[in-house]
Motif scaffolding. Structure first.
Motif, PDB file in Angstrom:
ATOM      1  N   ASN A  42       6.141   7.976   8.160  1.00 16.32           N
ATOM      2  CA  ASN A  42       6.543   8.686   7.148  1.00 16.32           C
ATOM      3  C   ASN A  42       5.269   9.587   6.875  1.00 16.32           C
ATOM      4  N   GLY A  43       4.937  10.127   8.520  1.00 13.73           N
ATOM      5  CA  GLY A  43       3.191  11.015   8.559  1.00 13.73           C
ATOM      6  C   GLY A  43       2.556  10.525   8.799  1.00 13.73           C
ATOM      7  N   MET A  44       2.071   9.545   8.056  1.00 12.04           N
ATOM      8  CA  MET A  44       1.005   8.537   8.106  1.00 12.04           C
ATOM      9  C   MET A  44       1.316   6.751   8.239  1.00 12.04           C
ATOM     10  N   GLY A  45      -0.277   6.718   8.619  1.00 10.82           N
ATOM     11  CA  GLY A  45       0.621   4.846   8.700  1.00 10.82           C
ATOM     12  C   GLY A  45       0.842   4.456  10.054  1.00 10.82           C
ATOM     13  N   PHE A 254       8.033  17.653   5.200  1.00 12.04           N
ATOM     14  CA  PHE A 254       6.644  17.771   4.495  1.00 12.04           C
ATOM     15  C   PHE A 254       7.032  18.056   3.122  1.00 12.04           C
TER      16      PHE A 254
ATOM     17  N   ASN B  87       0.393  20.712   1.850  1.00 10.50           N
ATOM     18  CA  ASN B  87       0.900  20.802   3.846  1.00 10.50           C
ATOM     19  C   ASN B  87      -0.751  20.520   4.847  1.00 10.50           C
ATOM     20  N   LYS B  90      -0.896  16.179   4.510  1.00  9.83           N
ATOM     21  CA  LYS B  90      -0.247  15.851   5.094  1.00  9.83           C
ATOM     22  C   LYS B  90      -0.531  16.131   6.769  1.00  9.83           C
ATOM     23  N   VAL B  91      -1.034  16.899   7.096  1.00 12.83           N
ATOM     24  CA  VAL B  91      -0.969  17.186   8.440  1.00 12.83           C
ATOM     25  C   VAL B  91      -2.282  16.929   8.693  1.00 12.83           C
ATOM     26  N   SER B  93      -3.907  13.696   7.438  1.00 17.88           N
ATOM     27  CA  SER B  93      -3.481  12.127   7.179  1.00 17.88           C
ATOM     28  C   SER B  93      -3.326  12.023   8.619  1.00 17.88           C
ATOM     29  N   SER B  94      -2.003  12.814   9.288  1.00 18.01           N
ATOM     30  CA  SER B  94      -1.444  11.773  10.654  1.00 18.01           C
ATOM     31  C   SER B  94      -1.688  11.770  11.041  1.00 18.01           C
ATOM     32  N   TYR B 109       3.913   9.845  -5.099  1.00 19.68           N
ATOM     33  CA  TYR B 109       2.964  11.324  -3.950  1.00 19.68           C
ATOM     34  C   TYR B 109       2.206   9.813  -3.604  1.00 19.68           C
ATOM     35  N   PRO B 112       2.538   6.520  -0.136  1.00 21.37           N
ATOM     36  CA  PRO B 112       2.448   6.730   1.452  1.00 21.37           C
ATOM     37  C   PRO B 112       1.533   7.151   2.262  1.00 21.37           C
ATOM     38  N   PHE B 113      -0.062   7.365   1.291  1.00 27.34           N
ATOM     39  CA  PHE B 113      -1.491   7.335   1.296  1.00 27.34           C
ATOM     40  C   PHE B 113      -1.971   5.989   1.317  1.00 27.34           C
ATOM     41  N   GLU B 115      -0.520   3.085   1.529  1.00 21.75           N
ATOM     42  CA  GLU B 115       0.284   1.907   2.530  1.00 21.75           C
ATOM     43  C   GLU B 115       0.081   1.770   3.421  1.00 21.75           C
ATOM     44  N   GLY B 116      -0.268   3.997   3.891  1.00 24.01           N
ATOM     45  CA  GLY B 116      -1.326   4.119   5.012  1.00 24.01           C
ATOM     46  C   GLY B 116      -2.408   3.826   5.556  1.00 24.01           C
ATOM     47  N   LEU B 118      -5.215   4.806   3.831  1.00 28.19           N
ATOM     48  CA  LEU B 118      -6.313   5.872   3.958  1.00 28.19           C
ATOM     49  C   LEU B 118      -7.205   6.304   2.949  1.00 28.19           C
TER      50      LEU B 118
END
Lengths: 292, 435
Positions: A42-45, A254, B87, B90-91, B93-94, B109, B112-113, B115-116, B118
């Motif tokens: 998903n772009g992170m994790g 995105f 945007n 998200k960049v 974060s990756s 929203y 995912p943050f 779960e990652g 972050l």
């Protein structure tokens, strides 16, 4: 200089910086993109390896294919528009009055930023206050089309500014190429009794064939990966009616947080561009090189 | 000749070094300590001076106050406009390179943050006495697996704003029932006035209308339970809601070409008095009350009403679409996490004191209406908020990002009549069950 250039060590030294940057900023990311396409991410994790799932999903994804179809339509229209640009350039290069001014006028759209062009055309297409619809209403059309909101029109409504945007660029290229043809050739033809049409068709165009081939590749590849105006003017909408491959990819990365699938789309887009370029090169290959 | 070539080489190397330096500096860990033991908190927000002047001012003031009270800590800000902000986050974060403190949205929203891993959990900050100052239900939207990952700054509901001048001209009254609402639409279209301003290129704008119909037909739970999979999207109420949207479209209730207009373009139809009604979150309130850039006459002519009830529907008039807006997060990998948490706490408290009076934002913390001097419209909205029987969080925020994309696209097709209400429900159901 000759001495330096014969030394392999020096050559390496000179090539290295450019090569390194090219590898680091272009080729390695390309390979990475292909690799990310194999992941659920998903772009992170953390990434989860899912093999070719993303790619097989892509092949079956009707939304992707409709956006690909839109991209190819754009490519087709761009190539057709090249014919128009070529004609304009032939006229401009033919020493007509005011050619200089006209050339500059054609070039101006190229100097504008895409965002500015998008804003400009959004105003033109505005369903009620836009100048286009105001004009249509003033000549008695009561319900003029809703250009960017109508799924049957939105795509073509955007094609117009895209093609307009690049007019100056291609005219500039053709103009420069045509100006390079030695005057003596044209004069010789004229003495032999060739008409202006003959000169254009049988001398000028064959002589700049290589340039034309390059512009076809540029137009096709540029169209296939086209993004900016579409993203700003409709964001691919209404409901995907003006979606192209690049905006579809962007949406998944995105907005949908699906970097794995978006990477797969991106990689596939690259493959398509490579294949198409190869086909064009093959199809337009001339057996004998024509020279001045 | 050789000498010249070598000069060129040196020049190229120099350029190369600069490029490399440019690439590497962004990889430095966030929140590095300054030379004299000073600590720096990096704070990224989305209130640029141009489009959110008051927000920006308050933010800078709060930062200045914080720095004064906490010598040795500096707050460095980076400001981006909303879409760019989303945007960039998200960049960043990756590449695991988030600022120490930043702005986030709730629920789907946020998922995912979290779960990652972050974002850092902020429960200790909340339990440190801050919890009580929040309006009930606001921090919950930022909780995942019983831990809270963001502190909300705003609380919004979406009423229907209307232009009193236009209503008066055609002898219209604020509608209590949906039949009355339909009458209003009819009267206005008959007179050539666009009843409702809508910019549906942004898609969530149309989603608000759909959500209200879903609520009024099926009650507050039906949409939420369809999304969290306790129920189904093929519930009759959700299909009827979609049908009702298309009836409105058929009756020309919305301004022309709404599917190709952005929210700002749609809004301008309302702001220049061409359209009679506009549904939007309470973040629009300053435009109708305190914003000096909008003509006084226009501001005075704007009122609001609650979305009317539908006959036979289960929803009541005090149920709103809305919920907490943006909130603050602290990055999990921040080197100055303790300081960042202190800053977030400080910020939320100060924001609560100043946001409503100065920026016209309804904060997620409780407002003492007796002690502050507010325009009447705010008092009314705050009262509505206190009496609200239910707040349904914006559908696209409730959903995971992928489903939200499907939902938003379907909303646009629904309004554009490219999908039937049944298919609309079915495609939602498919997308949700695929998760």
């Amino acid at each position: 200089m000759d001495k330096a250039m014969s030394n392999k060590g020096v050559i390496m030294l000179y090539i290295f910086p450019a090569l390194f940057l090219l590898l680091a900023l272009i080729y390695i990311p390309i390979v990475q993109t292909g690799y990310f396409g194999l992941m659920k991410w998903n772009g992170m994790g953390s990434k989860e390896f899912i093999g070719l799932t993303n790619y097989s999903r892509l092949v079956q994804d009707s939304l992707f294919w409709s956006s690909a179809y839109h991209s190819f339509l754009l490519a087709l229209f761009s190539v057709l528009s090249l014919v128009g640009y070529l004609m304009i350039s032939v006229v401009l290069a033919g020493k007509i009055k005011g050619a200089d001014i006209l050339r500059k006028i054609y070039l101006i759209p190229m100097l504008l930023a895409s965002v500015a062009i998008a804003q400009l055309w959004m105003k033109i297409y505005h369903p009620t206050n836009g100048i286009l619809n105001s004009m249509l209403m003033s000549i008695g059309i009561e319900e003029p089309p809703m250009w960017l909101a109508d799924p049957n029109l939105a795509l073509f409504a955007i094609f117009i500014p895209i093609i307009w945007q690049y007019a100056g660029f291609y005219i500039l290229i053709y103009y420069a190429a045509l100006k390079n043809i030695p005057e003596s050739l044209i004069e010789a033809a004229r003495i032999d009794g060739a008409t202006a049409w003959d000169i254009a068709w049988k001398i000028k165009i064959p002589l700049i064939m290589n340039v034309i081939k390059v512009t076809i590749v540029l137009a096709v590849v540029g169209s296939l990966k086209y993004f900016d105006l579409i993203y700003i003017m409709t964001n691919g909408g209404p409901n995907g009616a003006s979606e192209v491959m690049a905006s579809y990819m962007y949406g998944h990365a995105f907005r949908g947080f699906d970097f794995g699938y978006a990477s797969a789309i991106g990689f596939f887009l690259l493959v398509i561009c490579l294949v198409i370029t190869w086909i064009i090169r093959k199809a337009t290959a001339v057996k004998e090189e024509i020279q001045y | 000749m050789g000498k010249k070539a070598h000069t060129l080489l040196v020049a190229m190397l120099a350029v190369f070094m600069v490029v490399m330096a440019g690439c590497s500096s962004s990889n430095e860990a966030t929140g590095d300590s300054g030379s004299n033991g000073e600590k720096t908190i990096k704070f990224m927000h989305l209130w640029p001076t141009g489009s959110a002047k008051q927000h920006n001012l308050i933010t800078s003031d709060i930062i200045a106050e914080f720095e004064e009270e906490n010598p040795g800590i500096k707050v460095e800000t980076e400001v981006l406009e909303n879409e760019q902000y989303k945007n960039k986050i998200k960049v960043l974060s990756s590449s695991n390179d988030l600022p120490d403190v930043g702005v986030t949205w709730a629920a789907g929203y946020l998922q995912p943050f979290v779960e990652g891993e972050l974002f850092a959990p902020l429960d200790e900050v909340l339990n440190d006495g801050l919890q009580d100052s929040f309006v009930a239900g606001t921090t919950e939207a930022y909780a995942i697996n019983d831990q809270t990952y963001g502190l909300p700054l705003e609380l919004n509901i979406a009423p229907v704003y209307y232009n009193k001048a236009i209503f008066e001209e055609y002898g219209l009254e604020v509608p209590e029932t949906y039949e009355e609402f339909q009458e209003i639409v009819k009267t206005l279209t008959d007179n050539g006035v666009a009843p409702i301003a809508l910019g549906n290129k942004d898609r969530w704008t149309g989603s608000l209308w759909y959500m209200y119909f879903a609520d009024r037909f099926g009650g507050p739970e039906v949409l939420t339970s369809a999304i969290n999979r306790e129920g189904t999207f093929e519930d009759p109420a959700l299909v009827s809601a979609a049908e009702e949207i298309q009836k409105l479209v058929d009756n020309n209730a919305f301004n022309r070409g709404f599917n190709g207009l952005s929210n700002d373009e749609g809004k301008s139809e309302f702001m220049n008095g061409k359209a009679a009604m506009y549904m939007m979150g309470t973040w629009e309130l300053p435009n109708y009350t305190t914003n000096e850039d909008v003509p006084q006459e226009f501001r005075d002519s704007i009122g609001f009403f609650k979305f009317p009830t539908v006959e036979g529907g289960k929803g009541d008039v005090d149920s709103f679409v809305g919920g907490p807006g943006v909130g603050l997060f602290v990055a999990e990998n921040s080197d100055v996490q303790e300081e960042s948490k202190a800053f977030v706490k400080f910020f939320v408290e100060k924001w609560g004191e100043r946001a409503v009076t100065e920026a016209g934002v309804i904060p997620a913390t409780k407002v003492d209406t007796a002690s502050v001097d507010l325009p009447d419209m705010y008092i009314d909205i705050l009262n509505e908020l206190n009496n609200a029987s239910n707040l349904t969080l914006f559908a696209d925020v409730q959903m995971s990002a992928t489903v939200a994309e499907t939902h938003l696209n379907l909303i646009q097709s629904l309004f554009g009549k490219e999908v039937t209400p049944e298919d609309f429900a079915k495609q939602h159901e498919d997308a949700l069950s695929r998760e």
